[in-house]
Design a protein around this motif. Structure first.
Motif, PDB file in Angstrom:
ATOM      1  N   ALA A 515      14.925   0.167   2.224  1.00 19.04           N
ATOM      2  CA  ALA A 515      14.521  -0.184   0.864  1.00 19.04           C
ATOM      3  C   ALA A 515      14.490  -1.696   0.669  1.00 19.04           C
ATOM      4  O   ALA A 515      13.601  -2.236  -0.004  1.00 19.04           O
ATOM      5  N   VAL A 516      15.463  -2.409   1.260  1.00 16.02           N
ATOM      6  CA  VAL A 516      15.498  -3.862   1.137  1.00 16.02           C
ATOM      7  C   VAL A 516      14.366  -4.485   1.948  1.00 16.02           C
ATOM      8  O   VAL A 516      13.674  -5.408   1.485  1.00 16.02           O
ATOM      9  N   GLU A 517      14.129  -3.969   3.151  1.00 23.59           N
ATOM     10  CA  GLU A 517      13.024  -4.474   3.963  1.00 23.59           C
ATOM     11  C   GLU A 517      11.683  -4.228   3.284  1.00 23.59           C
ATOM     12  O   GLU A 517      10.767  -5.057   3.348  1.00 23.59           O
ATOM     13  N   LEU A 518      11.566  -3.079   2.611  1.00 19.30           N
ATOM     14  CA  LEU A 518      10.321  -2.775   1.893  1.00 19.30           C
ATOM     15  C   LEU A 518      10.036  -3.841   0.838  1.00 19.30           C
ATOM     16  O   LEU A 518       8.909  -4.354   0.749  1.00 19.30           O
ATOM     17  N   THR A 519      11.062  -4.200   0.063  1.00 18.08           N
ATOM     18  CA  THR A 519      10.849  -5.193  -0.993  1.00 18.08           C
ATOM     19  C   THR A 519      10.458  -6.540  -0.393  1.00 18.08           C
ATOM     20  O   THR A 519       9.552  -7.213  -0.898  1.00 18.08           O
ATOM     21  N   SER A 520      11.139  -6.934   0.698  1.00 20.42           N
ATOM     22  CA  SER A 520      10.808  -8.210   1.342  1.00 20.42           C
ATOM     23  C   SER A 520       9.384  -8.195   1.879  1.00 20.42           C
ATOM     24  O   SER A 520       8.632  -9.170   1.700  1.00 20.42           O
ATOM     25  N   GLY A 538      -1.877  -8.203   5.848  1.00 21.44           N
ATOM     26  CA  GLY A 538      -2.068  -6.815   6.258  1.00 21.44           C
ATOM     27  C   GLY A 538      -0.846  -6.184   6.895  1.00 21.44           C
ATOM     28  O   GLY A 538      -0.377  -5.130   6.450  1.00 21.44           O
ATOM     29  N   PRO A 539      -0.274  -6.795   7.962  1.00 21.08           N
ATOM     30  CA  PRO A 539       0.895  -6.172   8.606  1.00 21.08           C
ATOM     31  C   PRO A 539       2.080  -6.000   7.655  1.00 21.08           C
ATOM     32  O   PRO A 539       2.765  -4.974   7.690  1.00 21.08           O
ATOM     33  N   ALA A 540       2.329  -6.999   6.804  1.00 21.73           N
ATOM     34  CA  ALA A 540       3.473  -6.897   5.894  1.00 21.73           C
ATOM     35  C   ALA A 540       3.269  -5.760   4.889  1.00 21.73           C
ATOM     36  O   ALA A 540       4.185  -4.953   4.634  1.00 21.73           O
ATOM     37  N   LEU A 541       2.052  -5.688   4.336  1.00 22.61           N
ATOM     38  CA  LEU A 541       1.799  -4.644   3.344  1.00 22.61           C
ATOM     39  C   LEU A 541       1.799  -3.262   3.978  1.00 22.61           C
ATOM     40  O   LEU A 541       2.286  -2.291   3.388  1.00 22.61           O
ATOM     41  N   ARG A 542       1.240  -3.142   5.179  1.00 21.89           N
ATOM     42  CA  ARG A 542       1.250  -1.826   5.855  1.00 21.89           C
ATOM     43  C   ARG A 542       2.679  -1.408   6.190  1.00 21.89           C
ATOM     44  O   ARG A 542       3.013  -0.221   6.145  1.00 21.89           O
ATOM     45  N   ARG A 543       3.520  -2.391   6.535  1.00 22.25           N
ATOM     46  CA  ARG A 543       4.924  -2.078   6.793  1.00 22.25           C
ATOM     47  C   ARG A 543       5.580  -1.541   5.525  1.00 22.25           C
ATOM     48  O   ARG A 543       6.361  -0.582   5.572  1.00 22.25           O
ATOM     49  N   ALA A 544       5.265  -2.130   4.379  1.00 25.12           N
ATOM     50  CA  ALA A 544       5.823  -1.641   3.114  1.00 25.12           C
ATOM     51  C   ALA A 544       5.377  -0.215   2.831  1.00 25.12           C
ATOM     52  O   ALA A 544       6.165   0.614   2.351  1.00 25.12           O
ATOM     53  N   VAL A 545       4.110   0.096   3.145  1.00 26.72           N
ATOM     54  CA  VAL A 545       3.612   1.456   2.929  1.00 26.72           C
ATOM     55  C   VAL A 545       4.371   2.449   3.813  1.00 26.72           C
ATOM     56  O   VAL A 545       4.795   3.527   3.357  1.00 26.72           O
ATOM     57  N   GLY A 568      -0.095  -0.318  -0.739  1.00 23.13           N
ATOM     58  CA  GLY A 568      -1.162   0.531  -0.216  1.00 23.13           C
ATOM     59  C   GLY A 568      -2.509   0.223  -0.833  1.00 23.13           C
ATOM     60  O   GLY A 568      -3.543   0.220  -0.161  1.00 23.13           O
ATOM     61  N   LEU A 569      -2.518  -0.066  -2.133  1.00 23.54           N
ATOM     62  CA  LEU A 569      -3.777  -0.424  -2.795  1.00 23.54           C
ATOM     63  C   LEU A 569      -4.313  -1.742  -2.267  1.00 23.54           C
ATOM     64  O   LEU A 569      -5.526  -1.918  -2.106  1.00 23.54           O
ATOM     65  N   LEU A 570      -3.425  -2.690  -1.966  1.00 25.34           N
ATOM     66  CA  LEU A 570      -3.873  -4.001  -1.506  1.00 25.34           C
ATOM     67  C   LEU A 570      -4.466  -3.942  -0.096  1.00 25.34           C
ATOM     68  O   LEU A 570      -5.291  -4.783   0.260  1.00 25.34           O
ATOM     69  N   VAL A 571      -4.049  -2.966   0.720  1.00 22.72           N
ATOM     70  CA  VAL A 571      -4.664  -2.825   2.058  1.00 22.72           C
ATOM     71  C   VAL A 571      -5.619  -1.641   2.095  1.00 22.72           C
ATOM     72  O   VAL A 571      -6.052  -1.209   3.162  1.00 22.72           O
ATOM     73  N   ALA A 572      -5.956  -1.102   0.897  1.00 24.62           N
ATOM     74  CA  ALA A 572      -7.005  -0.093   0.745  1.00 24.62           C
ATOM     75  C   ALA A 572      -6.723   1.198   1.495  1.00 24.62           C
ATOM     76  O   ALA A 572      -7.643   1.859   1.972  1.00 24.62           O
ATOM     77  N   VAL A 573      -5.450   1.590   1.600  1.00 25.12           N
ATOM     78  CA  VAL A 573      -5.129   2.930   2.093  1.00 25.12           C
ATOM     79  C   VAL A 573      -4.895   3.785   0.845  1.00 25.12           C
ATOM     80  O   VAL A 573      -3.766   4.072   0.460  1.00 25.12           O
TER      81      VAL A 573
END
Length: 912
Positions: A515-520, A538-545, A568-573
């Protein structure tokens, strides 16, 4: 205070069916008679309906009376007052009937075996009185007066078919054998109209919604609220009342009924009012402990003060409960609390027992305060805030009491009670607050300000909270930064996001929990996106997804899921974003976190927009708007109104779009997200009407690419419309710049739909009739996913129009026909009309298709239709699909309209 209107209101809002029934009853006279009984709680409009009947009885003689509790012990007292004007015509009755009637009405009573004869005598007297003119008899509150009168009038009312006599009765519960019209609470629209009728200026929509919720749809409660509303509250500058005044007309009506009850009834009623759980078994045991029984509640039920069934003891309105409690002396209230605490002895009743003991406590009690805190944390939910506030009152250490008040404010905010949260937070200034509690209070203040107040203030407060929490609670500090990032985006100050990312990097640690890594990762990805560094984003946002999909309880919070959905919206998934937003909604519902629902529903609506599910997106936004208004989240409500305006404009629904824009008004700041959404919606209407320069100017002004100022993300979403408008203009620098940004974003994603839109934009900007334009259009059609019905149809329409204007009508007709058919199946009538006009211009006539029923419905509509066809009620469908009953009703009306049917039976047949 706003001065309520003194003009007599003769239109009964929300009572159209009842008024029609009265007019039908009176219209049938003198050919046939009949009776109407209106049942409902005090303040529901029963007396107003009697008055409506009197105003429409111009062809009738009228006998009118009302049940009086003071005469309840006098047999036939009410009947005597009703019939007194025509008693001189009793001489026209047969002798035995006249004598029996006079005896009953002069206090001589009526033997049980002669009651039938008495009823016939009254019926005969009314027939005599109606010889000259049709007769209307009304008895308001018939159940409050003497029982023999009520029984006699019910007897008469059942035997009027052949007489020119109409009877209108009102009661809390309709007499046996007479069909009653139950007066249900007013809906949101009618509640707002009642308020507008009685105020110099209608309250702003969020205030009208809040007042409607406080009144529970009770017309008199709305009138009482209007009478105490101040101008600032009416404008939304100050919080509106959260309950009708206890000394208003509704409160006085309940107090009058309470005063008429026997002492033992009031005692048991007080127990019921203090036990908010409403468990009948608890009430039975507590009453027995005081030497009474629940049978004593019978007079209170008849008076409409309480409702009792096998599973719950409830009050018809919160005002009724408040009146019962306020009327009891302090000593009686404390004794009742102790009796209730004494019977709540099981582990499941820990919270209730502690609350009742706390209510009976006379001063500080640290041990009881600690027990309250433990019970509140264990139970959670909306009541936890009340419990923790009471624990703070019983705490003798000021610092510890302040920490408990912060926790109480957090629970209040989570449950959607903004006013309570703000009150508790403002009370902290009166004493010392421990540093950790003070930091959490700042985080909470910032979040409340983000959703309900000014975003610049929210940013400052949240950044201060992040600094204060950095050394002691990194997860909360990161959450504060994420909230500050939301405030920056809503306010149009994305250029400041880089500073948030720098702060977040300093807080991140290797091996952080998911959860903490997701926020970062979310913060880093959004900052890189806004900075134009899409390869890093891209990689950071996909990791959050990915992390969002892997979260487990208790880290699977609505906030974390919402950040993952936003990523997810920002990387269009879009599919993953929709699932995460849907999970956020589900978790918020399950945990009672109402404050998190509007944001989760906003993200779900955004995902549904990109998935081409426009009606589902509108449903999500309508639900988000309802919750935002109910919880006082003005900023979230404005965003949802803006989304609804855009969705209406995209479907060329001008009336709905303009109505939503009026709701937004001039309140939002110039660069805020609601204002940008409003401008996008207006631009789409401009484009539909052929005002291409106006549309392009509006959309180009949404943001300044490269500076991070304005609504960059909204402008990216609106770029296809900006390009379509600019294609008609000789100079297109703003469109070219926006398209360049859109291209970089689309190419950084794996989304065919984004690349399809990019290809369509390039086709529109290519020279008309050129090979480049045709190639780009064909590429767009290939890239559009099969389920992208609306956007693919728009591309086909634009391509067909291009081919027709290039004098290739035969080639154009294929694409125009595809567009027309898709728009028809989607129910996008305005766009289907445009395709029809283009087809006719290309030399082809159009006939309506006859598609299968399932093809006429959206996915959500089809699922609702299937459940209804299987026999589910609207309420059951709403529960299974996590929708409101009102949303299901709206869908079902649209389903019936689309399929051309009128009943559930026809629906089941259509689906088979």
């Amino acid at each position: 205070m706003v001065t309520a209107s003194t003009v007599q209101i003769t239109v009964l809002r929300g009572r159209d069916e009842e008024c029609r029934a009265i007019r039908r009853l009176l219209g049938d006279l003198p050919d046939r008679g009949g009776a109407l009984v209106f049942e409902g709680e005090p303040g529901s409009g029963r007396s107003a309906l009697v008055g409506y009947a009197h105003r429409h009885a111009d062809r009738c003689a009228v006998l009118a009376s009302a049940g009086l509790a003071g005469e309840a012990a006098l047999p036939y007292a009410g009947l005597q007052r009703l019939l007194d004007p025509v008693l001189d015509r009793a001489d026209e009755l047969p002798g035995p009937q006249a004598r029996l009637l006079r005896r009953a009405l002069t206090g001589g009573g009526c033997p049980a075996q002669r009651r039938l004869a008495l009823g016939l005598a009254v019926l005969r007297l009314l027939a005599v009185a109606a010889r000259d003119r049709p007769l209307l008899c009304t008895m308001d509150d018939v159940d409050r007066g003497d029982l023999p009168t009520a029984q006699t009038l019910a007897f008469v009312a059942r035997r009027l078919r052949r007489l020119p006599v109409a009877v209108v009765l009102t009661a809390t519960v309709a007499p046996d054998g007479l069909p009653g019209h139950r007066l249900d609470p007013l809906d949101e629209r009618n509640s707002a109209t009642v308020l507008a009728d009685r105020l110099p200026h209608p309250p702003v929509p969020p205030v009208a919604v809040a007042l409607g919720a406080a009144a529970r749809g009770n017309p008199q409660a709305l009138v009482d609220l209007a009478a105490v509303l101040t101008p600032a509250q009416c404008r939304g500058d100050e919080p509106p009342p959260d309950a009708p005044p206890a000394d208003g007309a509704l409160g006085r009506a309940y107090r009058a009924r309470l005063d008429e009850l026997p002492a033992d009834t009031r005692g048991v009623l007080l127990l019921a009012a203090l036990d908010e759980d409403g468990d009948p078994e608890t009430l039975v045991r507590a009453a027995r402990a005081g030497g009474a029984t629940v049978a004593a509640l019978a007079p209170a039920e008849v008076a409409g003060l309480v409702r009792v069934d096998a599973h719950r003891v409830d009050f018809p309105h919160p005002v009724a409960r408040a009146v019962v409690v306020a009327a009891a002396p302090l000593a009686e209230r404390r004794a009742a609390h102790l009796r209730l605490a004494g019977v709540l002895d099981g582990p499941d009743h820990r919270l209730g027992r502690a609350l009742h003991l706390a209510a009976a406590a006379a001063g500080p009690d640290p041990a009881l305060a600690a027990e309250l805190e433990r019970a509140a944390v264990t139970a959670g939910g909306p009541r936890a805030s009340d419990v923790l506030e009471r624990a703070a009152e019983l705490t003798d250490d000021p610092a510890h009491a302040a920490a408990r008040r912060v926790d109480a404010a957090a629970y209040a905010w989570t449950a959607g009670s903004v006013r309570r949260a703000r009150r508790l937070l403002s009370g902290l200034a009166a004493g010392p607050v421990p540093a950790p509690a003070a930091a959490r209070a700042e985080l909470l203040r910032g979040e409340v300000e983000l959703r309900c107040g000014r975003t610049p203030t929210a940013v400052r407060t949240l950044l201060g909270a992040a600094d204060a929490l950095a050394a002691t609670d990194r997860p909360l500090a990161l959450a504060a930064l994420a909230r500050a990032g939301e405030a920056l985006c809503v306010g149009g100050e994305q250029y400041r996001y880089a500073d948030l990312a720098r702060r977040a990097r300093a807080l991140a640690r290797p091996g952080d929990p998911p959860a903490v890594e997701l926020t970062s990762a979310y913060l880093a990805g959004v900052a890189a996106t806004l900075n134009g560094d899409l390869h890093q984003a891209g990689p950071a946002l996909r990791r959050a997804v990915v992390l969002g999909g892997q979260l487990a309880d208790p880290a699977r919070t609505p906030a974390a899921l919402s950040w993952a959905a936003s990523a997810g919206l920002l990387v269009a998934v879009d599919g993953a974003a929709h699932r995460l937003a849907e999970h956020a909604v589900e978790v918020a519902h399950a945990r009672g976190e109402l404050s998190a629902l509007p944001r989760a529903l906003e993200l779900r609506a955004m995902a549904e927009y990109w998935l081409g599910r426009h009606e589902a997106a509108a449903d999500s936004s309508r639900e988000g708007l309802r919750v935002a208004r109910e919880t006082g989240q003005a900023n979230a409500a404005a965003v949802h109104v803006g989304l609804l305006a855009v969705l209406a404009a995209v479907r060329a629904d001008r009336e709905t779009c303009l109505g939503r824009l009026r709701e937004i008004g001039e309140g939002p700041a110039p660069h805020s997200r609601p204002r940008a959404l409003a401008q996008w919606a207006l631009a789409v209407l401009d484009l539909t009407d052929g005002r291409h320069a106006d549309a392009a100017t509006r959309l180009a002004a949404l943001a300044r690419p490269g500076t991070g100022r304005g609504q960059v993300l909204v402008q990216v979403m609106a770029t296809p419309y900006l390009v379509e408008a600019a294609a008609h203009l000789p100079h297109r620098p703003a469109a070219a710049a926006a398209l360049a940004l859109f291209d970089r974003w689309a190419s950084s994603t794996a989304s065919p739909s984004r690349r399809a839109l990019s290809a369509r934009c390039h086709a529109l900007l290519a020279p008309r009739g050129s090979a480049e334009a045709e190639e780009r259009f064909r590429a767009a059609l290939r890239l559009h996913p099969a389920d992208a019905g609306f956007e693919r149809a728009r591309t086909a329409l634009l391509f067909g129009r291009e081919l027709r204007r290039a004098r290739r009508p035969r080639d154009a007709r294929t694409h125009l026909h595809d567009a027309w058919e898709a728009f028809t199946l989607l129910g996008a009538d305005a766009w289907a009309d445009q395709a029809t006009a283009e087809l006719r211009a290309a030399g082809e006539s159009v006939a309506a298709p006859a598609p299968a029923a399932a093809h006429l419905l959206t996915g959500q509509q089809l699922r609702i239709a299937q459940l209804v066809a299987e026999g589910a009620t609207n309420r059951e469908v709403a529960a299974r699909m996590f929708l409101s009953t009102r949303t299901v009703d709206h869908h079902l009306r649209n389903i019936f309209h689309r399929l051309g049917i009128r009943s559930r039976t026809e629906l089941a047949r259509a689906l088979t």
